[in-house]
Motif scaffolding. Structure first.
Motif, short mmCIF file in Angstrom:
data_model
loop_
_atom_site.label_atom_id
_atom_site.label_comp_id
_atom_site.label_asym_id
_atom_site.label_seq_id
_atom_site.Cartn_x
_atom_site.Cartn_y
_atom_site.Cartn_z
N LEU A 85 8.34 -19.41 -6.01
CA LEU A 85 7.46 -19.82 -5.08
C LEU A 85 6.99 -19.02 -4.09
O LEU A 85 7.78 -18.15 -3.26
CB LEU A 85 8.00 -21.14 -4.60
CG LEU A 85 8.72 -22.16 -5.21
CD1 LEU A 85 9.62 -23.33 -4.61
CD2 LEU A 85 8.10 -22.87 -5.99
N ARG A 86 5.67 -18.74 -3.89
CA ARG A 86 5.00 -17.85 -3.09
C ARG A 86 3.62 -18.44 -2.33
O ARG A 86 3.14 -19.15 -2.83
CB ARG A 86 5.01 -16.45 -3.55
CG ARG A 86 4.08 -16.35 -4.63
CD ARG A 86 4.40 -15.07 -5.45
NE ARG A 86 3.60 -15.21 -6.67
CZ ARG A 86 2.39 -14.57 -6.79
NH1 ARG A 86 1.66 -14.11 -5.42
NH2 ARG A 86 1.69 -14.66 -7.87
N LYS A 87 3.40 -17.54 -1.28
CA LYS A 87 2.13 -17.87 -0.72
C LYS A 87 1.29 -16.67 -0.85
O LYS A 87 1.87 -15.52 -0.56
CB LYS A 87 2.11 -18.45 0.36
CG LYS A 87 0.66 -18.71 1.28
CD LYS A 87 0.85 -18.92 2.69
CE LYS A 87 -0.61 -19.19 3.37
NZ LYS A 87 -1.55 -18.01 2.97
N SER A 88 0.16 -16.59 -1.13
CA SER A 88 -0.85 -15.43 -1.00
C SER A 88 -0.76 -14.99 0.45
O SER A 88 -0.94 -15.64 1.47
CB SER A 88 -2.29 -15.91 -1.35
OG SER A 88 -2.94 -14.76 -0.96
N LYS A 89 -0.65 -13.60 0.75
CA LYS A 89 -0.70 -13.14 2.08
C LYS A 89 -1.93 -13.32 2.71
O LYS A 89 -2.17 -13.30 4.02
CB LYS A 89 -0.27 -11.73 2.03
CG LYS A 89 1.17 -11.35 1.72
CD LYS A 89 1.49 -9.76 1.60
CE LYS A 89 1.26 -9.37 2.76
NZ LYS A 89 1.82 -7.87 2.92
N ASN A 90 -3.07 -13.24 2.04
CA ASN A 90 -4.41 -12.99 2.67
C ASN A 90 -5.24 -14.22 2.26
O ASN A 90 -6.56 -14.15 2.69
CB ASN A 90 -5.21 -11.89 2.14
CG ASN A 90 -4.36 -10.72 2.39
OD1 ASN A 90 -3.90 -10.38 3.50
ND2 ASN A 90 -4.13 -9.58 1.26
N SER A 91 -4.56 -15.24 1.59
CA SER A 91 -5.45 -16.39 1.65
C SER A 91 -4.62 -17.80 1.74
O SER A 91 -3.70 -17.70 1.57
CB SER A 91 -6.25 -16.41 0.33
OG SER A 91 -5.39 -16.66 -0.81
N ASP A 92 -5.33 -18.90 1.55
CA ASP A 92 -4.69 -20.08 1.79
C ASP A 92 -4.42 -20.39 0.10
O ASP A 92 -5.06 -21.49 -0.35
CB ASP A 92 -5.52 -21.14 2.28
CG ASP A 92 -4.99 -22.72 2.50
OD1 ASP A 92 -3.67 -22.87 2.72
OD2 ASP A 92 -5.47 -23.57 2.27
#
Length: 553
Positions: free
Chosen positions: A288-295
């Protein structure tokens, strides 16, 4: 100075009920997009480790090398329709970029507008990606593979139980077929990679699948301000159901990783979910992760490497569910996937209630009448407790003139008033606590049924009578809330009148407060409350008249 707390118990019980309902309601309020705080970290209770951040890749990295640069989607789409699901698959990468559910409408009455769960446009991204990574992975060398397909519009034919669509990619001497198989009446999609290795070397790659979604909150049709849980969920050996919302993923400084035999990862929203379910017999890695540069958020899995010897064939596959939160269907697909139908911490009461409600529906065939029938059964089960409560309140009501006389005699001398009340209770053999404790015992059932009615997709767009065309949204004319307020007013009239004028005024205002609050509740929940109040009034009226008609002790 001692105070007489007994006269406050009934109003305290009513206020507690209102507060509990408001608390449950608050859990559904609209949430703003999460504020990103990348310097913080997050921890799940399930055992896990964290991996180094893989940059802003869309594709998992399972071997050393530079981050993968993913090209834009080709928009060459293949449409598959079964009457239950409509999918659109991009031939570049073979991702599911659109999923509509014809049996669930976007809005009530719009028969030609199915509910769209997955979609990709300028305002919203929610897609299901899958591919091959690793040593010979097609998705690990810069661009997603572009598959060829013989038919770009496939419909499940009458008389057939399933339909399959093959996307083919030639990797030198290795033929890779990505096959999508859908079954009639099912929301489960089988995604398989068939490898035909005619090269001189062993072919090796890992299957991955992931859900890619932004944090956009989709408007619900269940009343003002309601936005149930929106975010990821997964299972592990130690924690059968764990929610990880967008804020949790945004706050993580590193990729969240869980190793699990079988398992699943899901994207949960009100009434609907999408979920990847890999091979239950393999040790899979969930991230599970989030993009560093976008939503943009990624919820996915990677399987162990598939090895195919020269001149031989091999296959690896996973399942993807895209549809309603159907408890019984989800139970069959994977262990604990049905827990995405979130009944809260009282699930152990709520789940049997839903099962019994479904059982009743099997005979009646109408969810509204089934709710009323369930209410009757619950009231019958709790009748001994309710009867004790009503008898206590009836005796208290009978003592009303004596209590008023004591107040007139002792005025503001609360200590003396309290002492005399205790003497009167003892003499008349009345327990002032008897009217409140049975109500408190029943509260867990009330709250559990609240969650059942809120989470049951079966009530969505389900009519009841006349003006009630959808039990999952508020009454359009507020008739049920008005009836509920009236029944509550009648109940209070059957209860003993507090000797304190301020308390009496507060009690009189309570039906108005509850009516206003219930104006925005789903009609199914208000229907339950009306039925519950109506049955309570009948029971309480009969018992009260019996007590009042009895000879004084």
């Amino acid at each position: 100075m001692k105070k007489d707390w007994t006269k406050y118990l009934l109003i305290a019980g009513m206020v507690a009920t209102a507060l509990l309902l408001v608390k449950e309601w608050a859990a559904f309020q609209d949430a703003k997009k999460p504020q990103i705080a990348l310097e913080q970290s997050t921890t799940l209770s399930a055992p896990m480790v964290t991996l180094p951040e893989t940059g802003d890749d869309e594709i998992p990295v399972v071997s050393s090398g530079e981050p993968v640069a993913v090209s834009q989607a080709s928009q060459q789409l293949v449409t598959i329709s079964t009457g239950t699901v409509i999918l659109k698959i991009d031939t570049q990468g073979g991702d599911i970029v659109y999923a509509a559910l014809p049996k669930h409408l976007a809005k009530l009455g719009e028969k030609d507008a199915p509910f769209v769960l997955l979609n990709q446009n300028q305002d919203h991204t929610y897609v299901a990606q899958s591919g091959l990574v690793g040593q010979n992975g097609t998705d690990a060398q810069g661009n997603r593979p572009v598959f060829s397909v013989s038919n770009n519009h496939v419909v499940l034919e009458d008389g057939k139980d399933s339909v399959s669509v093959d996307l083919v990619y030639q990797q030198n001497a290795v033929t890779i077929t990505k096959r999508f198989t859908l079954t009639r009446g099912s929301y489960l999609v089988d995604v398989s990679y068939l490898i035909n290795n005619q090269s001189a070397d062993t072919w090796q790659a890992n299957l991955y699948g992931q859900i890619k979604r932004d944090s956009h909150v989709v408007a619900t049709d269940v009343g003002i301000g309601m936005s149930p849980y929106l975010g990821a969920a997964l299972t592990s050996t130690e924690e059968k159901y764990r929610k990880v919302d967008f804020e949790d993923m945004a706050e993580a400084t590193k990729t969240i990783k869980v190793e699990e035999l079988g398992g699943w990862v899901a994207m949960v929203q009100h009434y609907f979910i999408s979920a990847w379910i890999p091979n239950p017999e393999s040790q899979n890695t969930f991230t599970l992760r989030k993009s560093k540069n976008s939503d943009m958020y990624f919820m996915g899995f990677t399987t162990p490497a598939l090895k195919v010897a020269p001149g031989s064939e091999g296959q690896t596959s996973a399942s993807f569910y895209v549809g309603p939160k159907d408890v019984y269907a989800l139970e069959e697909i994977s262990p604990y996937l049905d827990l995405t139908v979130d009944y809260g911490w009282l699930w152990w009461i709520a789940k049997p209630l839903f099962q019994f409600l479904t059982f009743i529906y099997g005979f009646i065939g109408n969810w509204g009448w089934s709710i009323i029938a369930l209410t009757i059964v619950i009231k019958a089960i709790f009748f001994p407790l309710s009867a004790a409560s009503y008898k206590s309140m009836a005796k208290m009501r009978k003592l009303g003139p004596l209590m008023a006389d004591l107040k007139e005699r002792y005025g503001d001398d609360r200590q003396k008033m309290s002492a005399e009340l205790m003497k009167m209770y003892k003499k008349e053999k009345v327990n002032p606590m008897g009217g409140c404790l049975p109500v408190l015992v029943q509260m867990p059932v009330f709250i559990s049924l609240y969650w059942v009615l809120m989470e049951s997709v079966e009530l969505r767009h389900t009519p009841f009578l006349g003006w009630i065309q959808d039990l999952s949204v508020r009454d359009p004319y507020f008739i049920l809330p008005a009836i509920m307020g009236l029944t509550m007013f009648v109940q209070f009239k059957l209860n003993p009148t507090p000797p304190d004028p301020t308390q009496a005024k507060v009690m009189q205002m309570m039906p108005l407060f509850m009516t206003f609050m219930f104006m925005w509740f789903p009609a199914g929940l208000v229907l339950y409350w009306v039925a519950n109040n109506a049955i309570s009034i009948i029971q309480q009226y009969i018992i009260t008249k019996q007590i009042e008609a009895a000879d004084p002790a």
